[in-house]
Write an enzyme that holds these catalytic residues in place. Structure first.
Site, short mmCIF file in Angstrom:
data_model
loop_
_atom_site.label_atom_id
_atom_site.label_comp_id
_atom_site.label_asym_id
_atom_site.label_seq_id
_atom_site.Cartn_x
_atom_site.Cartn_y
_atom_site.Cartn_z
CG ASP A 277 44.47 48.24 45.98
OD1 ASP A 277 43.88 49.16 44.87
OD2 ASP A 277 45.40 47.36 45.78
CD GLU B 46 37.84 49.17 43.91
OE1 GLU B 46 39.09 49.72 43.20
OE2 GLU B 46 38.00 47.86 44.40
CG ASP C 93 44.76 46.76 38.72
OD1 ASP C 93 45.72 47.75 39.70
OD2 ASP C 93 44.46 45.90 40.43
#
Length: 772
Positions: free
Chosen positions: A405, A408, A479
């Protein structure tokens, strides 16, 4: 920019083309895959997406004409003109993809004064760039539809929209106007009535795709940095395009079969007692489940590769106890490493130079969940190996999968500056270049570490991706929120991810942010049941959304569709076998199977699982009747077995417990018997649901865990439904020793059952023909 075409030279399967001002290169990878390259920032570099030598020996011709250079293989003809304009034709000479010769028409900007005034009221005003450093304009023929581009928001057909490739952590409720999300997959499929092609723009810098929003005359892609480096992917169908694209960038391997089961998650299950309670309730309420996920709360102050001993007294015993009841534990791992003296992960990384630095060579520090944190340089092979080996800490506790997670990479102090220094796999590179492949390289590090340490097929989940990430990881859409708009968006989003090569994908069932309702959860589990990744996940502070947290009806509906998923596990497993062999995805938009169908072109609310199982979920609050579109052919209602002719819309009653499902005539659906988790009981009986008609099917069986199947340790059945109402079952490959004992064939109300040992031995295999 390039000037007049001058001359050319041929080297192996590369054609170097000289223009007045610049040199370019066309590399014939295969008959149907061509690389178009021109250097703007640097010489050609290894691709993050493409691994290994993909070139196949290909016959081609190069002929200089008066106005153009013509290059041709047996499937593709390209004509190269002045200014490096390229037009692609099929083997019959029909134009498929044409460069636009006109000028861009860019909307006029607005004044700085207006922008400042708009900001005071909370409006964001975008200033359109007049030109990108690198841009390619393709002529719009008029009937194009565009698919792919990863997990972008909005509808299935991307015609008329614009997007950016820049991996972005955006927790706000996503809407159609979002240009970027967590993944950058710069690959699209262009479909016309008479032709189809794919295009992969392999530039890792921030790039832009305008699919006809700016003008009806053209569509474009471009970037402010990097090189002109795209792959033209030819083929006679969407399926062929996907096969070729995944040949180029890699294919998803057959996963461990338990990863296809139901998975329960929440941010966060904060203690051992809470995890045990979740496991107890899953079994108490007879909800099949294979996986419980642990979010960041299991760690000691959010430090990666640690365990919170205050709330988890003995993690190894916990995981062992859960294993005895069929549960596997998957733990989250973020890339941010806490800055802390004495913390071994931090100190090892500092000592060996494994963290990104600022432009002056000092380790770059930002903030994420642990506080002040540093970021591993996953482009550095040694750093990847080190990171992968750190997972031994979790594997020794019994952890079975890793969930990446915040990769990015996300941060709490604003986006990492463009000049932060990483590696790009070959040399030092700035964040602007590495950003879009950071999550991809982290997934690679994790996958290779798990494979090296554990030997079983790695189970890695990632939020951020680039083209080719399907080789290493499954992915979820990030999300989302517990709102109906996000349930509705899930269908085209998953379908476009699938068309972009990502076969193992899913959404957070019930929604991550906001509070779900019982109706929304019931409708979402009906979509999740048919999504490759089947996980219920919610955010801390939102309503608990495990199925038993609602009323009896909600619990029963969730149980119904979770049981259905376990019943269909062999079907999903077979589809992943097809994915590894051919690159085709598990879930598919209708247009992938019915390219000439104008309704299918823009069908956002239905999808196929494989070729012949059509799912038409209810996606609107309060709706109890679904208008279902059935493509051409004869279909059976999965629930009632009613026969329905396709090529039209029908109305189907859809009370809350019913997701309309249709099966095409001639389909064979493999089933397993009821189980609470994979491995609870030996599945020694293969159940085949046969729908009268004419069709064929391949069923696959192996040990479900390791890579022995790649050495031939698997069984393969070829099954055929014949016009004379018979079914032929042929065991053509018997390399796995636990072949089924019994096969049961269900044809509507008729059942035929036989022992596998009773099958006749023919030509090294076994065969039987039964009457339906």
């Amino acid at each position: 920019m390039f000037g007049k075409l001058l001359n050319h030279q041929v080297k192996n399967q590369e054609i170097i083309v000289e223009f007045e001002k610049k040199q370019s290169k066309i590399h014939i990878i295969t008959d149907e895959i061509w690389n178009i390259f021109a250097s703007f920032d640097s010489e050609e570099e290894p691709s993050a997406a493409i691994e290994g030598n993909k070139q196949r020996d290909t016959e081609f011709t190069v002929v200089k004409k008066d106005e153009y250079l013509q290059i041709a293989t047996k499937s593709v003809i390209a004509k190269i003109y002045d200014d490096f304009k390229i037009d692609f034709y099929n083997a019959e000479g029909k134009l498929v993809c044409e460069d636009y010769r006109g000028k861009r028409v860019v909307r006029k900007g607005v004044s700085e004064e207006f922008i400042q005034m708009a900001l005071l009221e909370g409006h964001q005003v975008e200033q359109k760039k007049e030109h990108y450093k690198i841009e390619v304009l393709k002529k719009m023929q008029g009937d194009e539809a565009f698919y792919g581009l990863g997990d972008k928001t909005g509808f299935l057909n991307k015609r008329g929209y614009e997007y950016e490739m820049w991996n972005s952590d955006i927790p706000d409720p996503q809407v159609d106007s979002f240009k970027a999300l967590y993944k950058s997959i710069p690959f699209y499929i262009a479909l016309r009535k008479e032709s189809v092609y794919g295009l992969f723009y392999d530039n890792t810098y921030r790039s832009y795709f305008d699919m006809g929003k700016e003008s009806d005359e053209y569509y474009l892609f471009g970037a402010e940095q990097g090189n002109l480096n795209y792959y033209y992917v030819a083929g006679d169908s969407i399926k062929t395009i996907i096969k070729n694209y995944t040949y180029l960038t890699g294919r998803t391997h057959v996963p461990q079969i338990w990863t296809l089961g139901y998975q329960q998650s929440r941010w966060g299950y904060e203690s051992e007692n809470q995890v045990r309670e979740i496991a107890t309730n899953l079994r108490k309420y007879d909800l099949p489940c294979d996986v419980i996920h642990l979010d960041i709360d299991y760690m000691e102050r959010f430090k990666v590769f640690t365990w919170n001993k205050e709330h988890y007294d003995d993690p190894k015993k916990l995981i062992k106890d859960l294993k005895e009841d069929g549960f596997k534990i998957v733990t989250i791992i973020d890339p941010g490493v806490k800055v802390e003296e004495g913390y071994s992960v931090y100190e090892e990384g500092v000592k060996n130079g494994y963290f990104a630095t600022d432009k002056d060579g000092d380790i770059y520090v930002n903030s994420v969940w642990p506080g002040k944190s540093v970021f591993p340089d996953f482009g550095n092979e040694e750093a990847r190996t080190w990171w992968g080996n750190n997972h031994s800490f979790l594997l020794e506790q019994g952890v079975r999968g890793i969930w990446n997670d915040m990769n990015e990479p996300a941060s709490f102090e604003g986006q990492l500056p463009d000049d932060v220094v990483f590696s790009d796999g070959v040399k030092k590179a700035n964040h602007a270049k590495v950003h879009n492949i950071y999550g991809h390289m982290m997934a690679k590090a994790t996958y290779e570490g798990l494979k090296r340490l554990d030997g079983r097929r790695p189970y890695v989940i990632t939020r951020a991706c680039y083209a080719g990430s399907q080789k290493y990881s499954t992915a979820w859409t990030g999300d989302n929120h517990s709102i109906w708009a996000h349930l509705k968006m899930a269908v085209p989003q998953l379908c476009n991810l699938s068309l972009s090569g990502m076969a193992f994908v899913g959404t957070d069932i019930g929604g991550f942010g906001s509070d779900t309702t019982k109706e929304l959860l019931c409708r979402w589990v009906q979509v999740g049941c048919f999504s490759p990744l089947f996980r219920n996940h919610a955010a801390k502070g939102t309503r608990f959304q495990e199925p038993w947290q609602f009323d009896e009806e909600t619990l029963n509906i969730n149980r119904k569709y979770i049981n259905l998923r376990y019943q269909l596990l062999p079907y999903f497993y077979d589809l992943f076998y097809q994915t590894e062999r051919e690159g085709l995805p598990v879930i598919r938009p209708l247009i992938m199977q019915y390219e000439k169908d104008e309704v299918a072109k823009n069908m956002n609310e239905e999808f196929l699982v494989g070729e012949n199982l059509l799912v038409a979920p209810v996606l609107d609050q309060g709706q109890t009747c679904k208008m279902v579109y059935l493509p051409e052919g004869t279909w059976y209602d999965y629930w009632t077995k009613e026969l329905v002719e396709g090529g039209r819309y029908i109305l189907r009653d859809a009370p809350l417990d019913v997701c309309p499902i249709y099966v095409k005539a001639g389909t064979i659906l493999p089933n397993y018997t009821k189980q609470s988790y994979v491995g609870e009981k030996e599945q020694d009986t293969l159940i085949l649901d046969v729908y009268p008609g004419e069709g064929s099917y391949t069923h696959y069986q192996d040990n479900g865990e390791d890579f022995a199947y790649q050495a031939g340790e698997f069984n393969e059945f070829h099954i055929k439904v014949n016009k004379d109402n018979t079914c032929t079952i042929n065991l053509v490959q018997e390399g796995y020793d636990k072949v089924y004992k019994m096969i049961r064939v269900n044809c509507l109300d008729h059942v035929v059952e036989f022992q596998v040992n009773d099958m006749e031995s023919v030509n090294g295999g076994r065969v039987i023909k039964v009457t339906l």
